[in-house]
Design a protein around this motif. Structure first.
Motif, PDB file in Angstrom:
ATOM      1  N   UNK A 153       0.828  -1.210   0.000  1.00 16.60           N
ATOM      2  CA  UNK A 153       0.000   0.000   0.000  1.00 16.60           C
ATOM      3  C   UNK A 153       0.865   1.263   0.000  1.00 16.60           C
ATOM      4  N   UNK A 154       2.156   1.123   0.313  1.00 16.33           N
ATOM      5  CA  UNK A 154       3.071   2.265   0.271  1.00 16.33           C
ATOM      6  C   UNK A 154       3.948   2.230  -0.988  1.00 16.33           C
ATOM      7  N   UNK A 155       3.605   1.357  -1.910  1.00 12.51           N
ATOM      8  CA  UNK A 155       4.308   1.321  -3.189  1.00 12.51           C
ATOM      9  C   UNK A 155       5.424   0.313  -3.285  1.00 12.51           C
ATOM     10  N   UNK A 156       5.719  -0.407  -2.197  1.00 13.53           N
ATOM     11  CA  UNK A 156       6.749  -1.448  -2.257  1.00 13.53           C
ATOM     12  C   UNK A 156       6.237  -2.592  -3.137  1.00 13.53           C
ATOM     13  N   UNK A 157       7.111  -3.185  -3.922  1.00 11.52           N
ATOM     14  CA  UNK A 157       6.711  -4.241  -4.858  1.00 11.52           C
ATOM     15  C   UNK A 157       7.349  -5.565  -4.416  1.00 11.52           C
ATOM     16  N   UNK A 158       6.571  -6.470  -3.818  1.00 12.09           N
ATOM     17  CA  UNK A 158       7.120  -7.771  -3.421  1.00 12.09           C
ATOM     18  C   UNK A 158       7.432  -8.618  -4.650  1.00 12.09           C
ATOM     19  N   UNK A 159       8.615  -9.216  -4.680  1.00 13.30           N
ATOM     20  CA  UNK A 159       9.045 -10.048  -5.799  1.00 13.30           C
ATOM     21  C   UNK A 159       9.481 -11.405  -5.249  1.00 13.30           C
ATOM     22  N   UNK A 160       9.069 -12.467  -5.911  1.00 13.73           N
ATOM     23  CA  UNK A 160       9.449 -13.811  -5.485  1.00 13.73           C
ATOM     24  C   UNK A 160      10.498 -14.378  -6.428  1.00 13.73           C
ATOM     25  N   UNK A 161      11.628 -14.785  -5.837  1.00 11.58           N
ATOM     26  CA  UNK A 161      12.671 -15.497  -6.581  1.00 11.58           C
ATOM     27  C   UNK A 161      13.165 -16.618  -5.672  1.00 11.58           C
ATOM     28  N   UNK A 162      13.811 -17.654  -6.212  1.00 11.42           N
ATOM     29  CA  UNK A 162      14.397 -18.682  -5.342  1.00 11.42           C
ATOM     30  C   UNK A 162      15.368 -18.058  -4.344  1.00 11.42           C
ATOM     31  N   UNK A 163      15.390 -18.588  -3.133  1.00 16.63           N
ATOM     32  CA  UNK A 163      16.196 -18.005  -2.052  1.00 16.63           C
ATOM     33  C   UNK A 163      17.653 -17.846  -2.465  1.00 16.63           C
ATOM     34  N   UNK A 164      18.204 -18.865  -3.110  1.00 16.62           N
ATOM     35  CA  UNK A 164      19.617 -18.818  -3.481  1.00 16.62           C
ATOM     36  C   UNK A 164      19.915 -17.785  -4.569  1.00 16.62           C
ATOM     37  N   UNK A 165      18.875 -17.271  -5.220  1.00 19.60           N
ATOM     38  CA  UNK A 165      19.079 -16.294  -6.291  1.00 19.60           C
ATOM     39  C   UNK A 165      18.956 -14.851  -5.817  1.00 19.60           C
ATOM     40  N   UNK A 166      18.639 -14.645  -4.540  1.00 21.44           N
ATOM     41  CA  UNK A 166      18.360 -13.291  -4.044  1.00 21.44           C
ATOM     42  C   UNK A 166      19.569 -12.376  -4.199  1.00 21.44           C
ATOM     43  N   UNK A 167      20.741 -12.834  -3.777  1.00 19.66           N
ATOM     44  CA  UNK A 167      21.928 -11.967  -3.832  1.00 19.66           C
ATOM     45  C   UNK A 167      22.258 -11.581  -5.273  1.00 19.66           C
ATOM     46  N   UNK A 168      22.202 -12.546  -6.170  1.00 18.72           N
ATOM     47  CA  UNK A 168      22.491 -12.252  -7.584  1.00 18.72           C
ATOM     48  C   UNK A 168      21.471 -11.265  -8.139  1.00 18.72           C
ATOM     49  N   UNK A 169      20.194 -11.451  -7.753  1.00 24.84           N
ATOM     50  CA  UNK A 169      19.142 -10.556  -8.244  1.00 24.84           C
ATOM     51  C   UNK A 169      19.362  -9.123  -7.762  1.00 24.84           C
ATOM     52  N   UNK A 170      19.908  -8.965  -6.569  1.00 28.56           N
ATOM     53  CA  UNK A 170      20.212  -7.614  -6.084  1.00 28.56           C
ATOM     54  C   UNK A 170      21.420  -7.040  -6.816  1.00 28.56           C
ATOM     55  N   UNK A 171      22.387  -7.872  -7.107  1.00 27.12           N
ATOM     56  CA  UNK A 171      23.592  -7.385  -7.792  1.00 27.12           C
ATOM     57  C   UNK A 171      23.291  -6.989  -9.240  1.00 27.12           C
ATOM     58  N   UNK A 172      22.349  -7.669  -9.860  1.00 32.08           N
ATOM     59  CA  UNK A 172      22.031  -7.380 -11.258  1.00 32.08           C
ATOM     60  C   UNK A 172      20.960  -6.306 -11.407  1.00 32.08           C
ATOM     61  N   UNK A 173      20.348  -5.892 -10.284  1.00 32.78           N
ATOM     62  CA  UNK A 173      19.330  -4.860 -10.349  1.00 32.78           C
ATOM     63  C   UNK A 173      17.916  -5.377 -10.511  1.00 32.78           C
ATOM     64  N   UNK A 174      17.744  -6.700 -10.552  1.00 29.27           N
ATOM     65  CA  UNK A 174      16.397  -7.266 -10.621  1.00 29.27           C
ATOM     66  C   UNK A 174      15.631  -6.963  -9.332  1.00 29.27           C
ATOM     67  N   UNK A 175      16.361  -6.925  -8.222  1.00 28.69           N
ATOM     68  CA  UNK A 175      15.787  -6.553  -6.924  1.00 28.69           C
ATOM     69  C   UNK A 175      16.473  -5.297  -6.410  1.00 28.69           C
ATOM     70  N   UNK A 176      15.701  -4.453  -5.721  1.00 28.22           N
ATOM     71  CA  UNK A 176      16.262  -3.265  -5.076  1.00 28.22           C
ATOM     72  C   UNK A 176      16.612  -3.523  -3.623  1.00 28.22           C
TER      73      UNK A 176
END
Length: 361
Positions: free
Chosen positions: A203-226
């Motif tokens: 409700x405050x504009x945050x966008x929940x994204x689901x990825x496999x747990x082991x992929x979280x760090x890579x997703x942050x490094x590549x910009x897929x996750x903030x």
């Protein structure tokens, strides 16, 4: 050769790992000395279980591996549990069904993350502002009847037995490149998070994204996750997310995660009573260790951890979030009679804590 001096966070992590050893939770030998039964020669083959946890291996080393090692040692060859981490056998969202149909024998997870088909699943994980401290979870299960409600809900589901619920860490938001210093700063940020808290924060504009747990760090490094809205400081440092995130929001959405143990009922009923009790006892042992590991680690890493800049949403803005949570509670209470009972327990408990004063509130 001169050893490289440890950073503040490295010293904290090392001291907490040492505590695990002293508490009898860091290795099979200690667990065995605490719980081992007299040696009995058994002709039949041991009972074999497969248990999958919601957590990846770095975190699982604390939240479940010591318990499973202790159980296996103390079971004295009568039973052996094989431990699997997040997504290793089945995707996390399929954990419940896999346990129900016997693909796996047991699960450690919150209700919401593993998509439990019960009305109270919304309370598993992080329910906004339901707790302030980790002991709040155990207290509500012991004194206020949440244990009966959980047992009732899962008693209506075929072939699944709820065993125990404990507390994990508080929920904070960690971001990679952009700090959160106001509610407006949440807008558009894609974060890996847990379902119920993500639903509220959206409700405050945050966008929940689901990825496999082991992929979280890579997703942050590549910009897929903030960033992540999944855990507290202890996990962020332990699993390496603090090495990627530059900012940590100190406003906590809630004080503790609700996590549970479940078993396939057919598998559970094949386990003799003394091994059922042993499994429950090692669960309690794990709850104890986890409470201390998180409680002490959260404070020290927030104060002495050097890897992330601390930010804060102003009190007047955050008070609006707390107020909004009251409406969210009422919304969830309207979903079923049982949900209404849980929300009423949250309200009763909070009122007692406030009335009790220090050190409760």
């Amino acid at each position: 050769m001169t050893e490289k001096p440890q950073s503040p966070s490295e010293k904290i992590l090392a001291s907490r790992r040492a505590f695990m050893q002293k508490a009898g939770l860091g290795g099979v030998a200690l667990g065995a000395s605490t719980l081992a039964a007299p040696a009995i020669v058994k002709a039949q083959a041991p009972i074999k279980w497969r248990l999958q946890t919601y957590s990846g291996a770095p975190l699982g080393a604390h939240v479940i591996k010591p318990q499973i090692e202790a159980f296996n040692a103390a079971a004295n060859g009568e039973m052996e549990i094989e431990l699997y981490y997040a997504d290793q056998l089945v995707p996390t969202a399929e954990l419940f069904r896999a346990m129900q149909n016997g693909t796996i024998d047991a699960v450690q997870s919150d209700d919401a993350t593993m998509a439990s088909p019960v009305d109270i699943s919304v309370f598993g994980g992080y329910f906004p502002f339901a707790t302030r401290y980790s002991l709040d979870v155990a207290s509500m299960f012991m004194y206020y009847g949440l244990d009966k409600i959980w047992a009732e809900a899962y008693g209506e589901v075929d072939n699944v037995t709820w065993l125990s619920t404990g507390a994990w860490d508080p929920l904070h938001i960690f971001t990679v490149n952009e700090p959160i210093r106001s509610l407006a700063d949440m807008r558009g940020k894609r974060v890996f998070g847990v379902p119920t808290a993500g639903r509220f924060l959206a409700r405050y504009g945050l966008i929940p994204v689901t990825v496999p747990w082991d992929d979280v760090e890579v997703a942050m490094r590549t910009g897929e996750l903030d960033g992540v809205a999944w855990c507290g400081f202890t996990e962020a440092y332990e699993v390496g997310w603090a090495d990627v995130c530059n900012y940590a929001l100190t406003n906590s959405i809630t004080g503790a995660w609700f996590g549970s143990y479940f078993a396939n009922t057919e598998s559970w009923n094949k386990v003799p009573p003394h091994l059922q009790q042993l499994f429950k006892s090692t669960i309690d042992q794990s709850h104890y260790y986890r409470n201390v590991w998180y409680w002490g680690g959260e404070a020290k890493l927030r104060v002495e951890g050097e890897k992330m800049e601390l930010t804060q949403i102003p009190t007047e803005e955050w008070n609006q979030v707390v107020k909004d949570a009251e409406g969210f509670w009422d919304e969830i209470a309207g979903q079923s009679e049982r949900c209404a009972k849980v929300v009423e327990i949250f309200k009763q408990y909070a009122a007692v804590q406030e009335a009790a004063g220090y050190p409760y509130r």
